[in-house]
Design an enzyme around this catalytic site. Structure first.
Site, short mmCIF file in Angstrom:
data_model
loop_
_atom_site.label_atom_id
_atom_site.label_comp_id
_atom_site.label_asym_id
_atom_site.label_seq_id
_atom_site.Cartn_x
_atom_site.Cartn_y
_atom_site.Cartn_z
N ASP A 662 3.93 85.21 27.25
CA ASP A 662 2.58 85.21 27.79
C ASP A 662 2.59 84.88 29.28
O ASP A 662 1.90 85.52 30.08
CB ASP A 662 1.70 84.20 27.02
CG ASP A 662 0.26 84.20 27.51
OD1 ASP A 662 -0.39 85.26 27.38
OD2 ASP A 662 -0.20 83.17 28.02
N LYS A 666 1.54 87.36 32.53
CA LYS A 666 0.63 86.94 33.60
C LYS A 666 1.29 87.07 34.96
O LYS A 666 0.67 87.50 35.95
CB LYS A 666 0.18 85.50 33.37
CG LYS A 666 -0.72 85.32 32.15
CD LYS A 666 -1.05 83.85 31.91
CE LYS A 666 -1.97 83.69 30.69
NZ LYS A 666 -2.27 82.26 30.41
#
Length: 804
Positions: A662, A666
């Site tokens: 994750d 990003k």
């Protein structure tokens, strides 16, 4: 004396005619001297035209004629319509035998509607004890021989009217037929579209009336047709010139010729609503509107003719030939527009005249076809003309840009000599949407934003409730109406053109419509919804594949779903090219840092030419909480992780947080904001889960959390003094090249540094630039949570709303 005119809808059976009679009786009781001009009742004229077509095509019209007669008689069987019915039947039988009809025959047939309407009102008033006189304007209004659009002979008509009203005056109320007259041979003629208004205006002129009151089914003249634009507002007062502009550009309440007789005698015209006695209507006088006037008028049932020919460039007299040919065919042109680089002329005519117009032009330019100076003469059917009356070209870019953003490209554009009226030709299928877009832009009454929300989980559901709770305040403060017309999950779809309410969750559960992007697009088109935004609150890669389709059909995009920005660079680039082609935007501030203004800041710095040299930070609220707590407290790693799981800070399978993917996604999103072409496999990620714990289900993993303690306790103890652990993403390298260096890792930082001082579940980002040197721009705050993320998505929706 006042002249009072009632339109067809006002005179319809039931509430209409009863209200008209009440108005007339009230005026008589108040001792007002009035003359009443009436149109045909309800849809009488349309029904007569339908009967005429049936007869000309040798169809059986008997059943339709019986229904017509039943409507006319209704509950008023004491009125004798036998003569009118006999005339209608005789005319229809003649047309049926011939298989065709002339404009002269059509005028004779249509006149029966006004005759029956005036006779009915007269007889009812007489039965109620009032002095009423049936007045047939075929005996008063004398015209030329142009059937269907006759022009009155003023001197003779005025003499006839004055004589008639001198004989029937005092307390006698003349009930006057609108729309009709007769020529020198006493043959019936009609005065053209909305001719009853013209009749009333002529009568008012000849009698030097105090005022002409035009009763219709709306409260006056509006900034647009309220049937098409719900937010339209009534205009209190207009000047004759302003009203004449509206009439010439297609305002349905006014006939283009109605104003002229009133100007001559300075007679006020008041547009009133038959069904709303509390309304003052719109007053039209010589006095102009103080604030200037703007209104949208529409011409429907039009066609666009295009004459194209490279060989006509520079030739003199082409325009004169076009207008001479059309003039000889008695075809009026409402709008003309010309091209220059390749000679072309665009003309707007009534749809019913389109075929005759083409034939007339083909005859005129026959030799030019042979010489190939003219390439083609074509017709675009089903177009409408929108005229922005009172629109200055200096601000026209606003409504025009709004149309383009809503994928409405005008077929033709025209500006009047005064520069105060702009006309656009659009496809008829786009008329409703175009009107609402233009109206919302030029009047700034309330811009409507239509939102489709996909995914209603924790973030999506919170977002919906935030919008519903704030909608009224935003509408009042920002003049923006947020309308959620679609909510969808992976199975079901809830659609509501005027917007969902607080019961949306229950309604979605009970909905029968299956989830479908195509249905959402189809529904938006069906209801002409403008300013469309699609919001993706899913975590679905499959849904991302719909982005281009949504953009192609006029949607801007807002997303909390990171996947679209982390797929292959080819898809990333294709989507941006499609957005640019369709002039659409894609906002995703919540993709990194939830509601923090990170992406916008980086984007602005980059666009301004600032050289960003490095970006690093704590990207995950979950991992921020985990390592902030672990570093600050004398506890085992597994106990802190278990606490985070129990508080719902992690994903159902905490390895999805601990594997670093994750954070990697990003970081990749930020890299691509700097125009770097990195792929996800370029990101070096330190997976916090030992290899032997990466398999198996989540439950098994959670039962073995204590196996992590020794590893992370050692890492903690091996730090330098006054240091803490942070799991960070780091974008570095030469960021002016095609690719940067992307790394996600667990690092030890001084506890007095910006990264070291972060608390709780906050995210923090350091942006290093050439101008700021060693002192980074720091953005810090809550980096996770449904409410924060939903509020960030809401912010993106409002940003788009301001730009629409």
């Amino acid at each position: 004396m006042k002249v009072v005119k009632f339109g067809g809808k006002s005179l319809a059976n039931g509430e209409g005619i009863n209200t008209v009679l009440e108005i007339i009786e009230e005026k008589i009781k108040n001792e007002e001297r009035i003359a009443v001009v009436v149109s045909a009742r309800g849809k009488t004229t349309d029904q007569l035209e339908n009967l005429l077509e049936k007869a000309s095509e040798n169809e059986d019209f008997a059943s339709a004629f019986e229904k017509f007669k039943a409507y006319q008689i209704s509950e008023y069987d004491f009125v004798d319509f036998s003569e009118e019915f006999k005339n209608i039947e005789k005319l229809l039988e003649g047309v049926r035998l011939l298989g065709d009809y002339s404009a002269k025959i059509k005028d004779q047939l249509l006149s029966q509607g006004e005759l029956m309407s005036a006779k009915l009102i007269t007889e009812i008033l007489k039965q109620r004890g009032y002095k009423a006189n049936f007045t047939d304007t075929r005996k008063l209004i004398k015209t030329d021989d142009i059937f269907g659009n006759a022009q009155p002979l003023d001197a003779l008509s005025k003499e006839n009217v004055l004589e008639h009203f001198q004989e029937f005056n005092g307390k006698t109320v003349n009930i006057v037929t609108g729309f009709i007259g007769s020529n020198a041979k006493n043959e019936t003629t009609t005065l053209g579209r909305n001719g009853s208004n013209y009749t009333a205006s002529l009568i008012a002129n000849y009698l030097d009336a105090e005022e002409l009151q035009n009763y219709t089914h709306v409260d006056g003249i509006y900034t647009a047709n309220p049937d098409l634009v719900p937010s339209a507002q009534r205009i209190d007062q207009l000047s004759y010139n302003e009203a004449n502009e509206l009439a010439n550009f297609g305002a349905t309440i006014l006939h283009a010729k109605t104003i002229i007789p009133l100007i001559e005698k300075n007679i006020p015209l008041r547009i009133l609503n038959t069904f709303n006695n509390d309304n003052q209507g719109t007053l039209i006088t010589a006095k102009p509107n103080k604030e200037g006037m703007k209104s949208l008028s529409v011409l429907e049932h039009t066609a666009l003719l295009n004459l194209e020919g490279r060989g006509l460039l520079g030739k003199s007299g082409v325009d004169a030939r076009v207008f001479r040919a059309l003039g000889d065919a008695q075809i009026s042109v409402s709008i003309i527009s010309q091209g220059s680089s390749e000679r072309g002329i665009g003309l707007v005519v009534d749809a019913e005249n389109a075929v005759r117009a083409v034939k007339a032009l083909e005859r005129e330019f026959e030799s030019d076809f042979y010489s190939k100076d003219v390439n083609k003469i074509s017709v675009v059917d089903d177009v409408s003309v929108i005229s922005i009356v009172g629109q200055d070209l200096s601000t026209f870019h606003k409504p025009y840009d709004a149309l383009i953003r809503n994928q409405i490209v005008p077929l033709l554009f025209n500006n009047t000599v005064t520069g105060k009226n702009v006309s656009l030709v659009v496809k008829k299928s786009q008329l409703n949407k175009a009107l609402n877009v233009i109206h919302g832009e030029i009047f700034e009454i309330c811009k409507k934003i239509n939102i489709a929300i996909f995914g209603h989980g924790t973030v999506g559901g919170t977002l919906i409730n935030q919008i519903l709770d704030s909608a009224a305040t935003i509408e009042e403060r920002k003049k923006v109406k947020l309308n959620i017309f679609a909510v969808s999950n992976s199975r079901k779809l809830l659609l509501h053109a005027t917007g969902i309410g607080s019961e949306w969750k229950t309604q979605l559960e009970e909905a029968q419509q299956e989830a479908s992007i195509d249905e959402v697009i189809k529904y938006a088109k069906l209801f002409h919804l403008e300013n469309l935004i699609a919001v993706d609150n899913t975590a679905s890669e499959a849904f991302v594949q719909n982005y281009n389709k949504l953009v192609d059909h006029g949607f801007d995009l807002v997303s909390s779903n990171k996947i679209a920005n982390t797929l292959g660079f080819d898809f990333y680039k294709e989507l941006r090219e499609n957005l640019e082609k369709n002039q659409k935007q894609y906002l995703y501030e919540t993709n990194v840092g939830a509601g923090l203004p990170l992406i916008d800041t980086i984007r602005i710095l980059h666009l301004s030419g600032e050289n960003i040299t490095r970006i690093r930070g704590v990207f995950s609220g979950t991992l921020s909480y985990l390592f902030n707590t672990f570093s600050a407290e004398d506890r085992t790693f597994s106990s802190v992780l278990k606490e985070a799981i129990d508080k719902g800070f992690t994903e159902p399978d905490p390895r999805e947080d601990l594997n670093g993917n994750d954070v990697g996604r990003k970081l990749l999103i930020l890299a691509r904001e700097l125009d770097l072409q990195n792929e996800f496999n370029d990101v070096k990620i330190k997976n916090l889960v030992p290899e032997d714990l990466r398999g198996g289900d989540a439950k098994t993993f959670v039962s073995r959390l204590e196996e992590l303690d020794a590893t992370y306790q050692k890492v903690k103890e091996e730090q330098k003094p006054n240091h803490v652990l942070r799991y960070i993403g780091d974008l570095s390298g030469d960021l002016q090249q095609d690719k940067g260096e992307l790394e996600v890792a667990l690092v030890s930082v001084p506890d007095d540094s910006s990264l070291g001082q972060v608390k709780g579940a906050d995210s923090i980002f350091e942006i290093y630039t050439e101008s700021y040197g060693d002192r980074p721009i720091v953005i810090q705050g809550a980096g996770a949570g449904a409410a924060v993320t939903a509020r960030g998505v809401f912010g993106d929706i409002l940003k788009l709303s301001e730009k629409k």
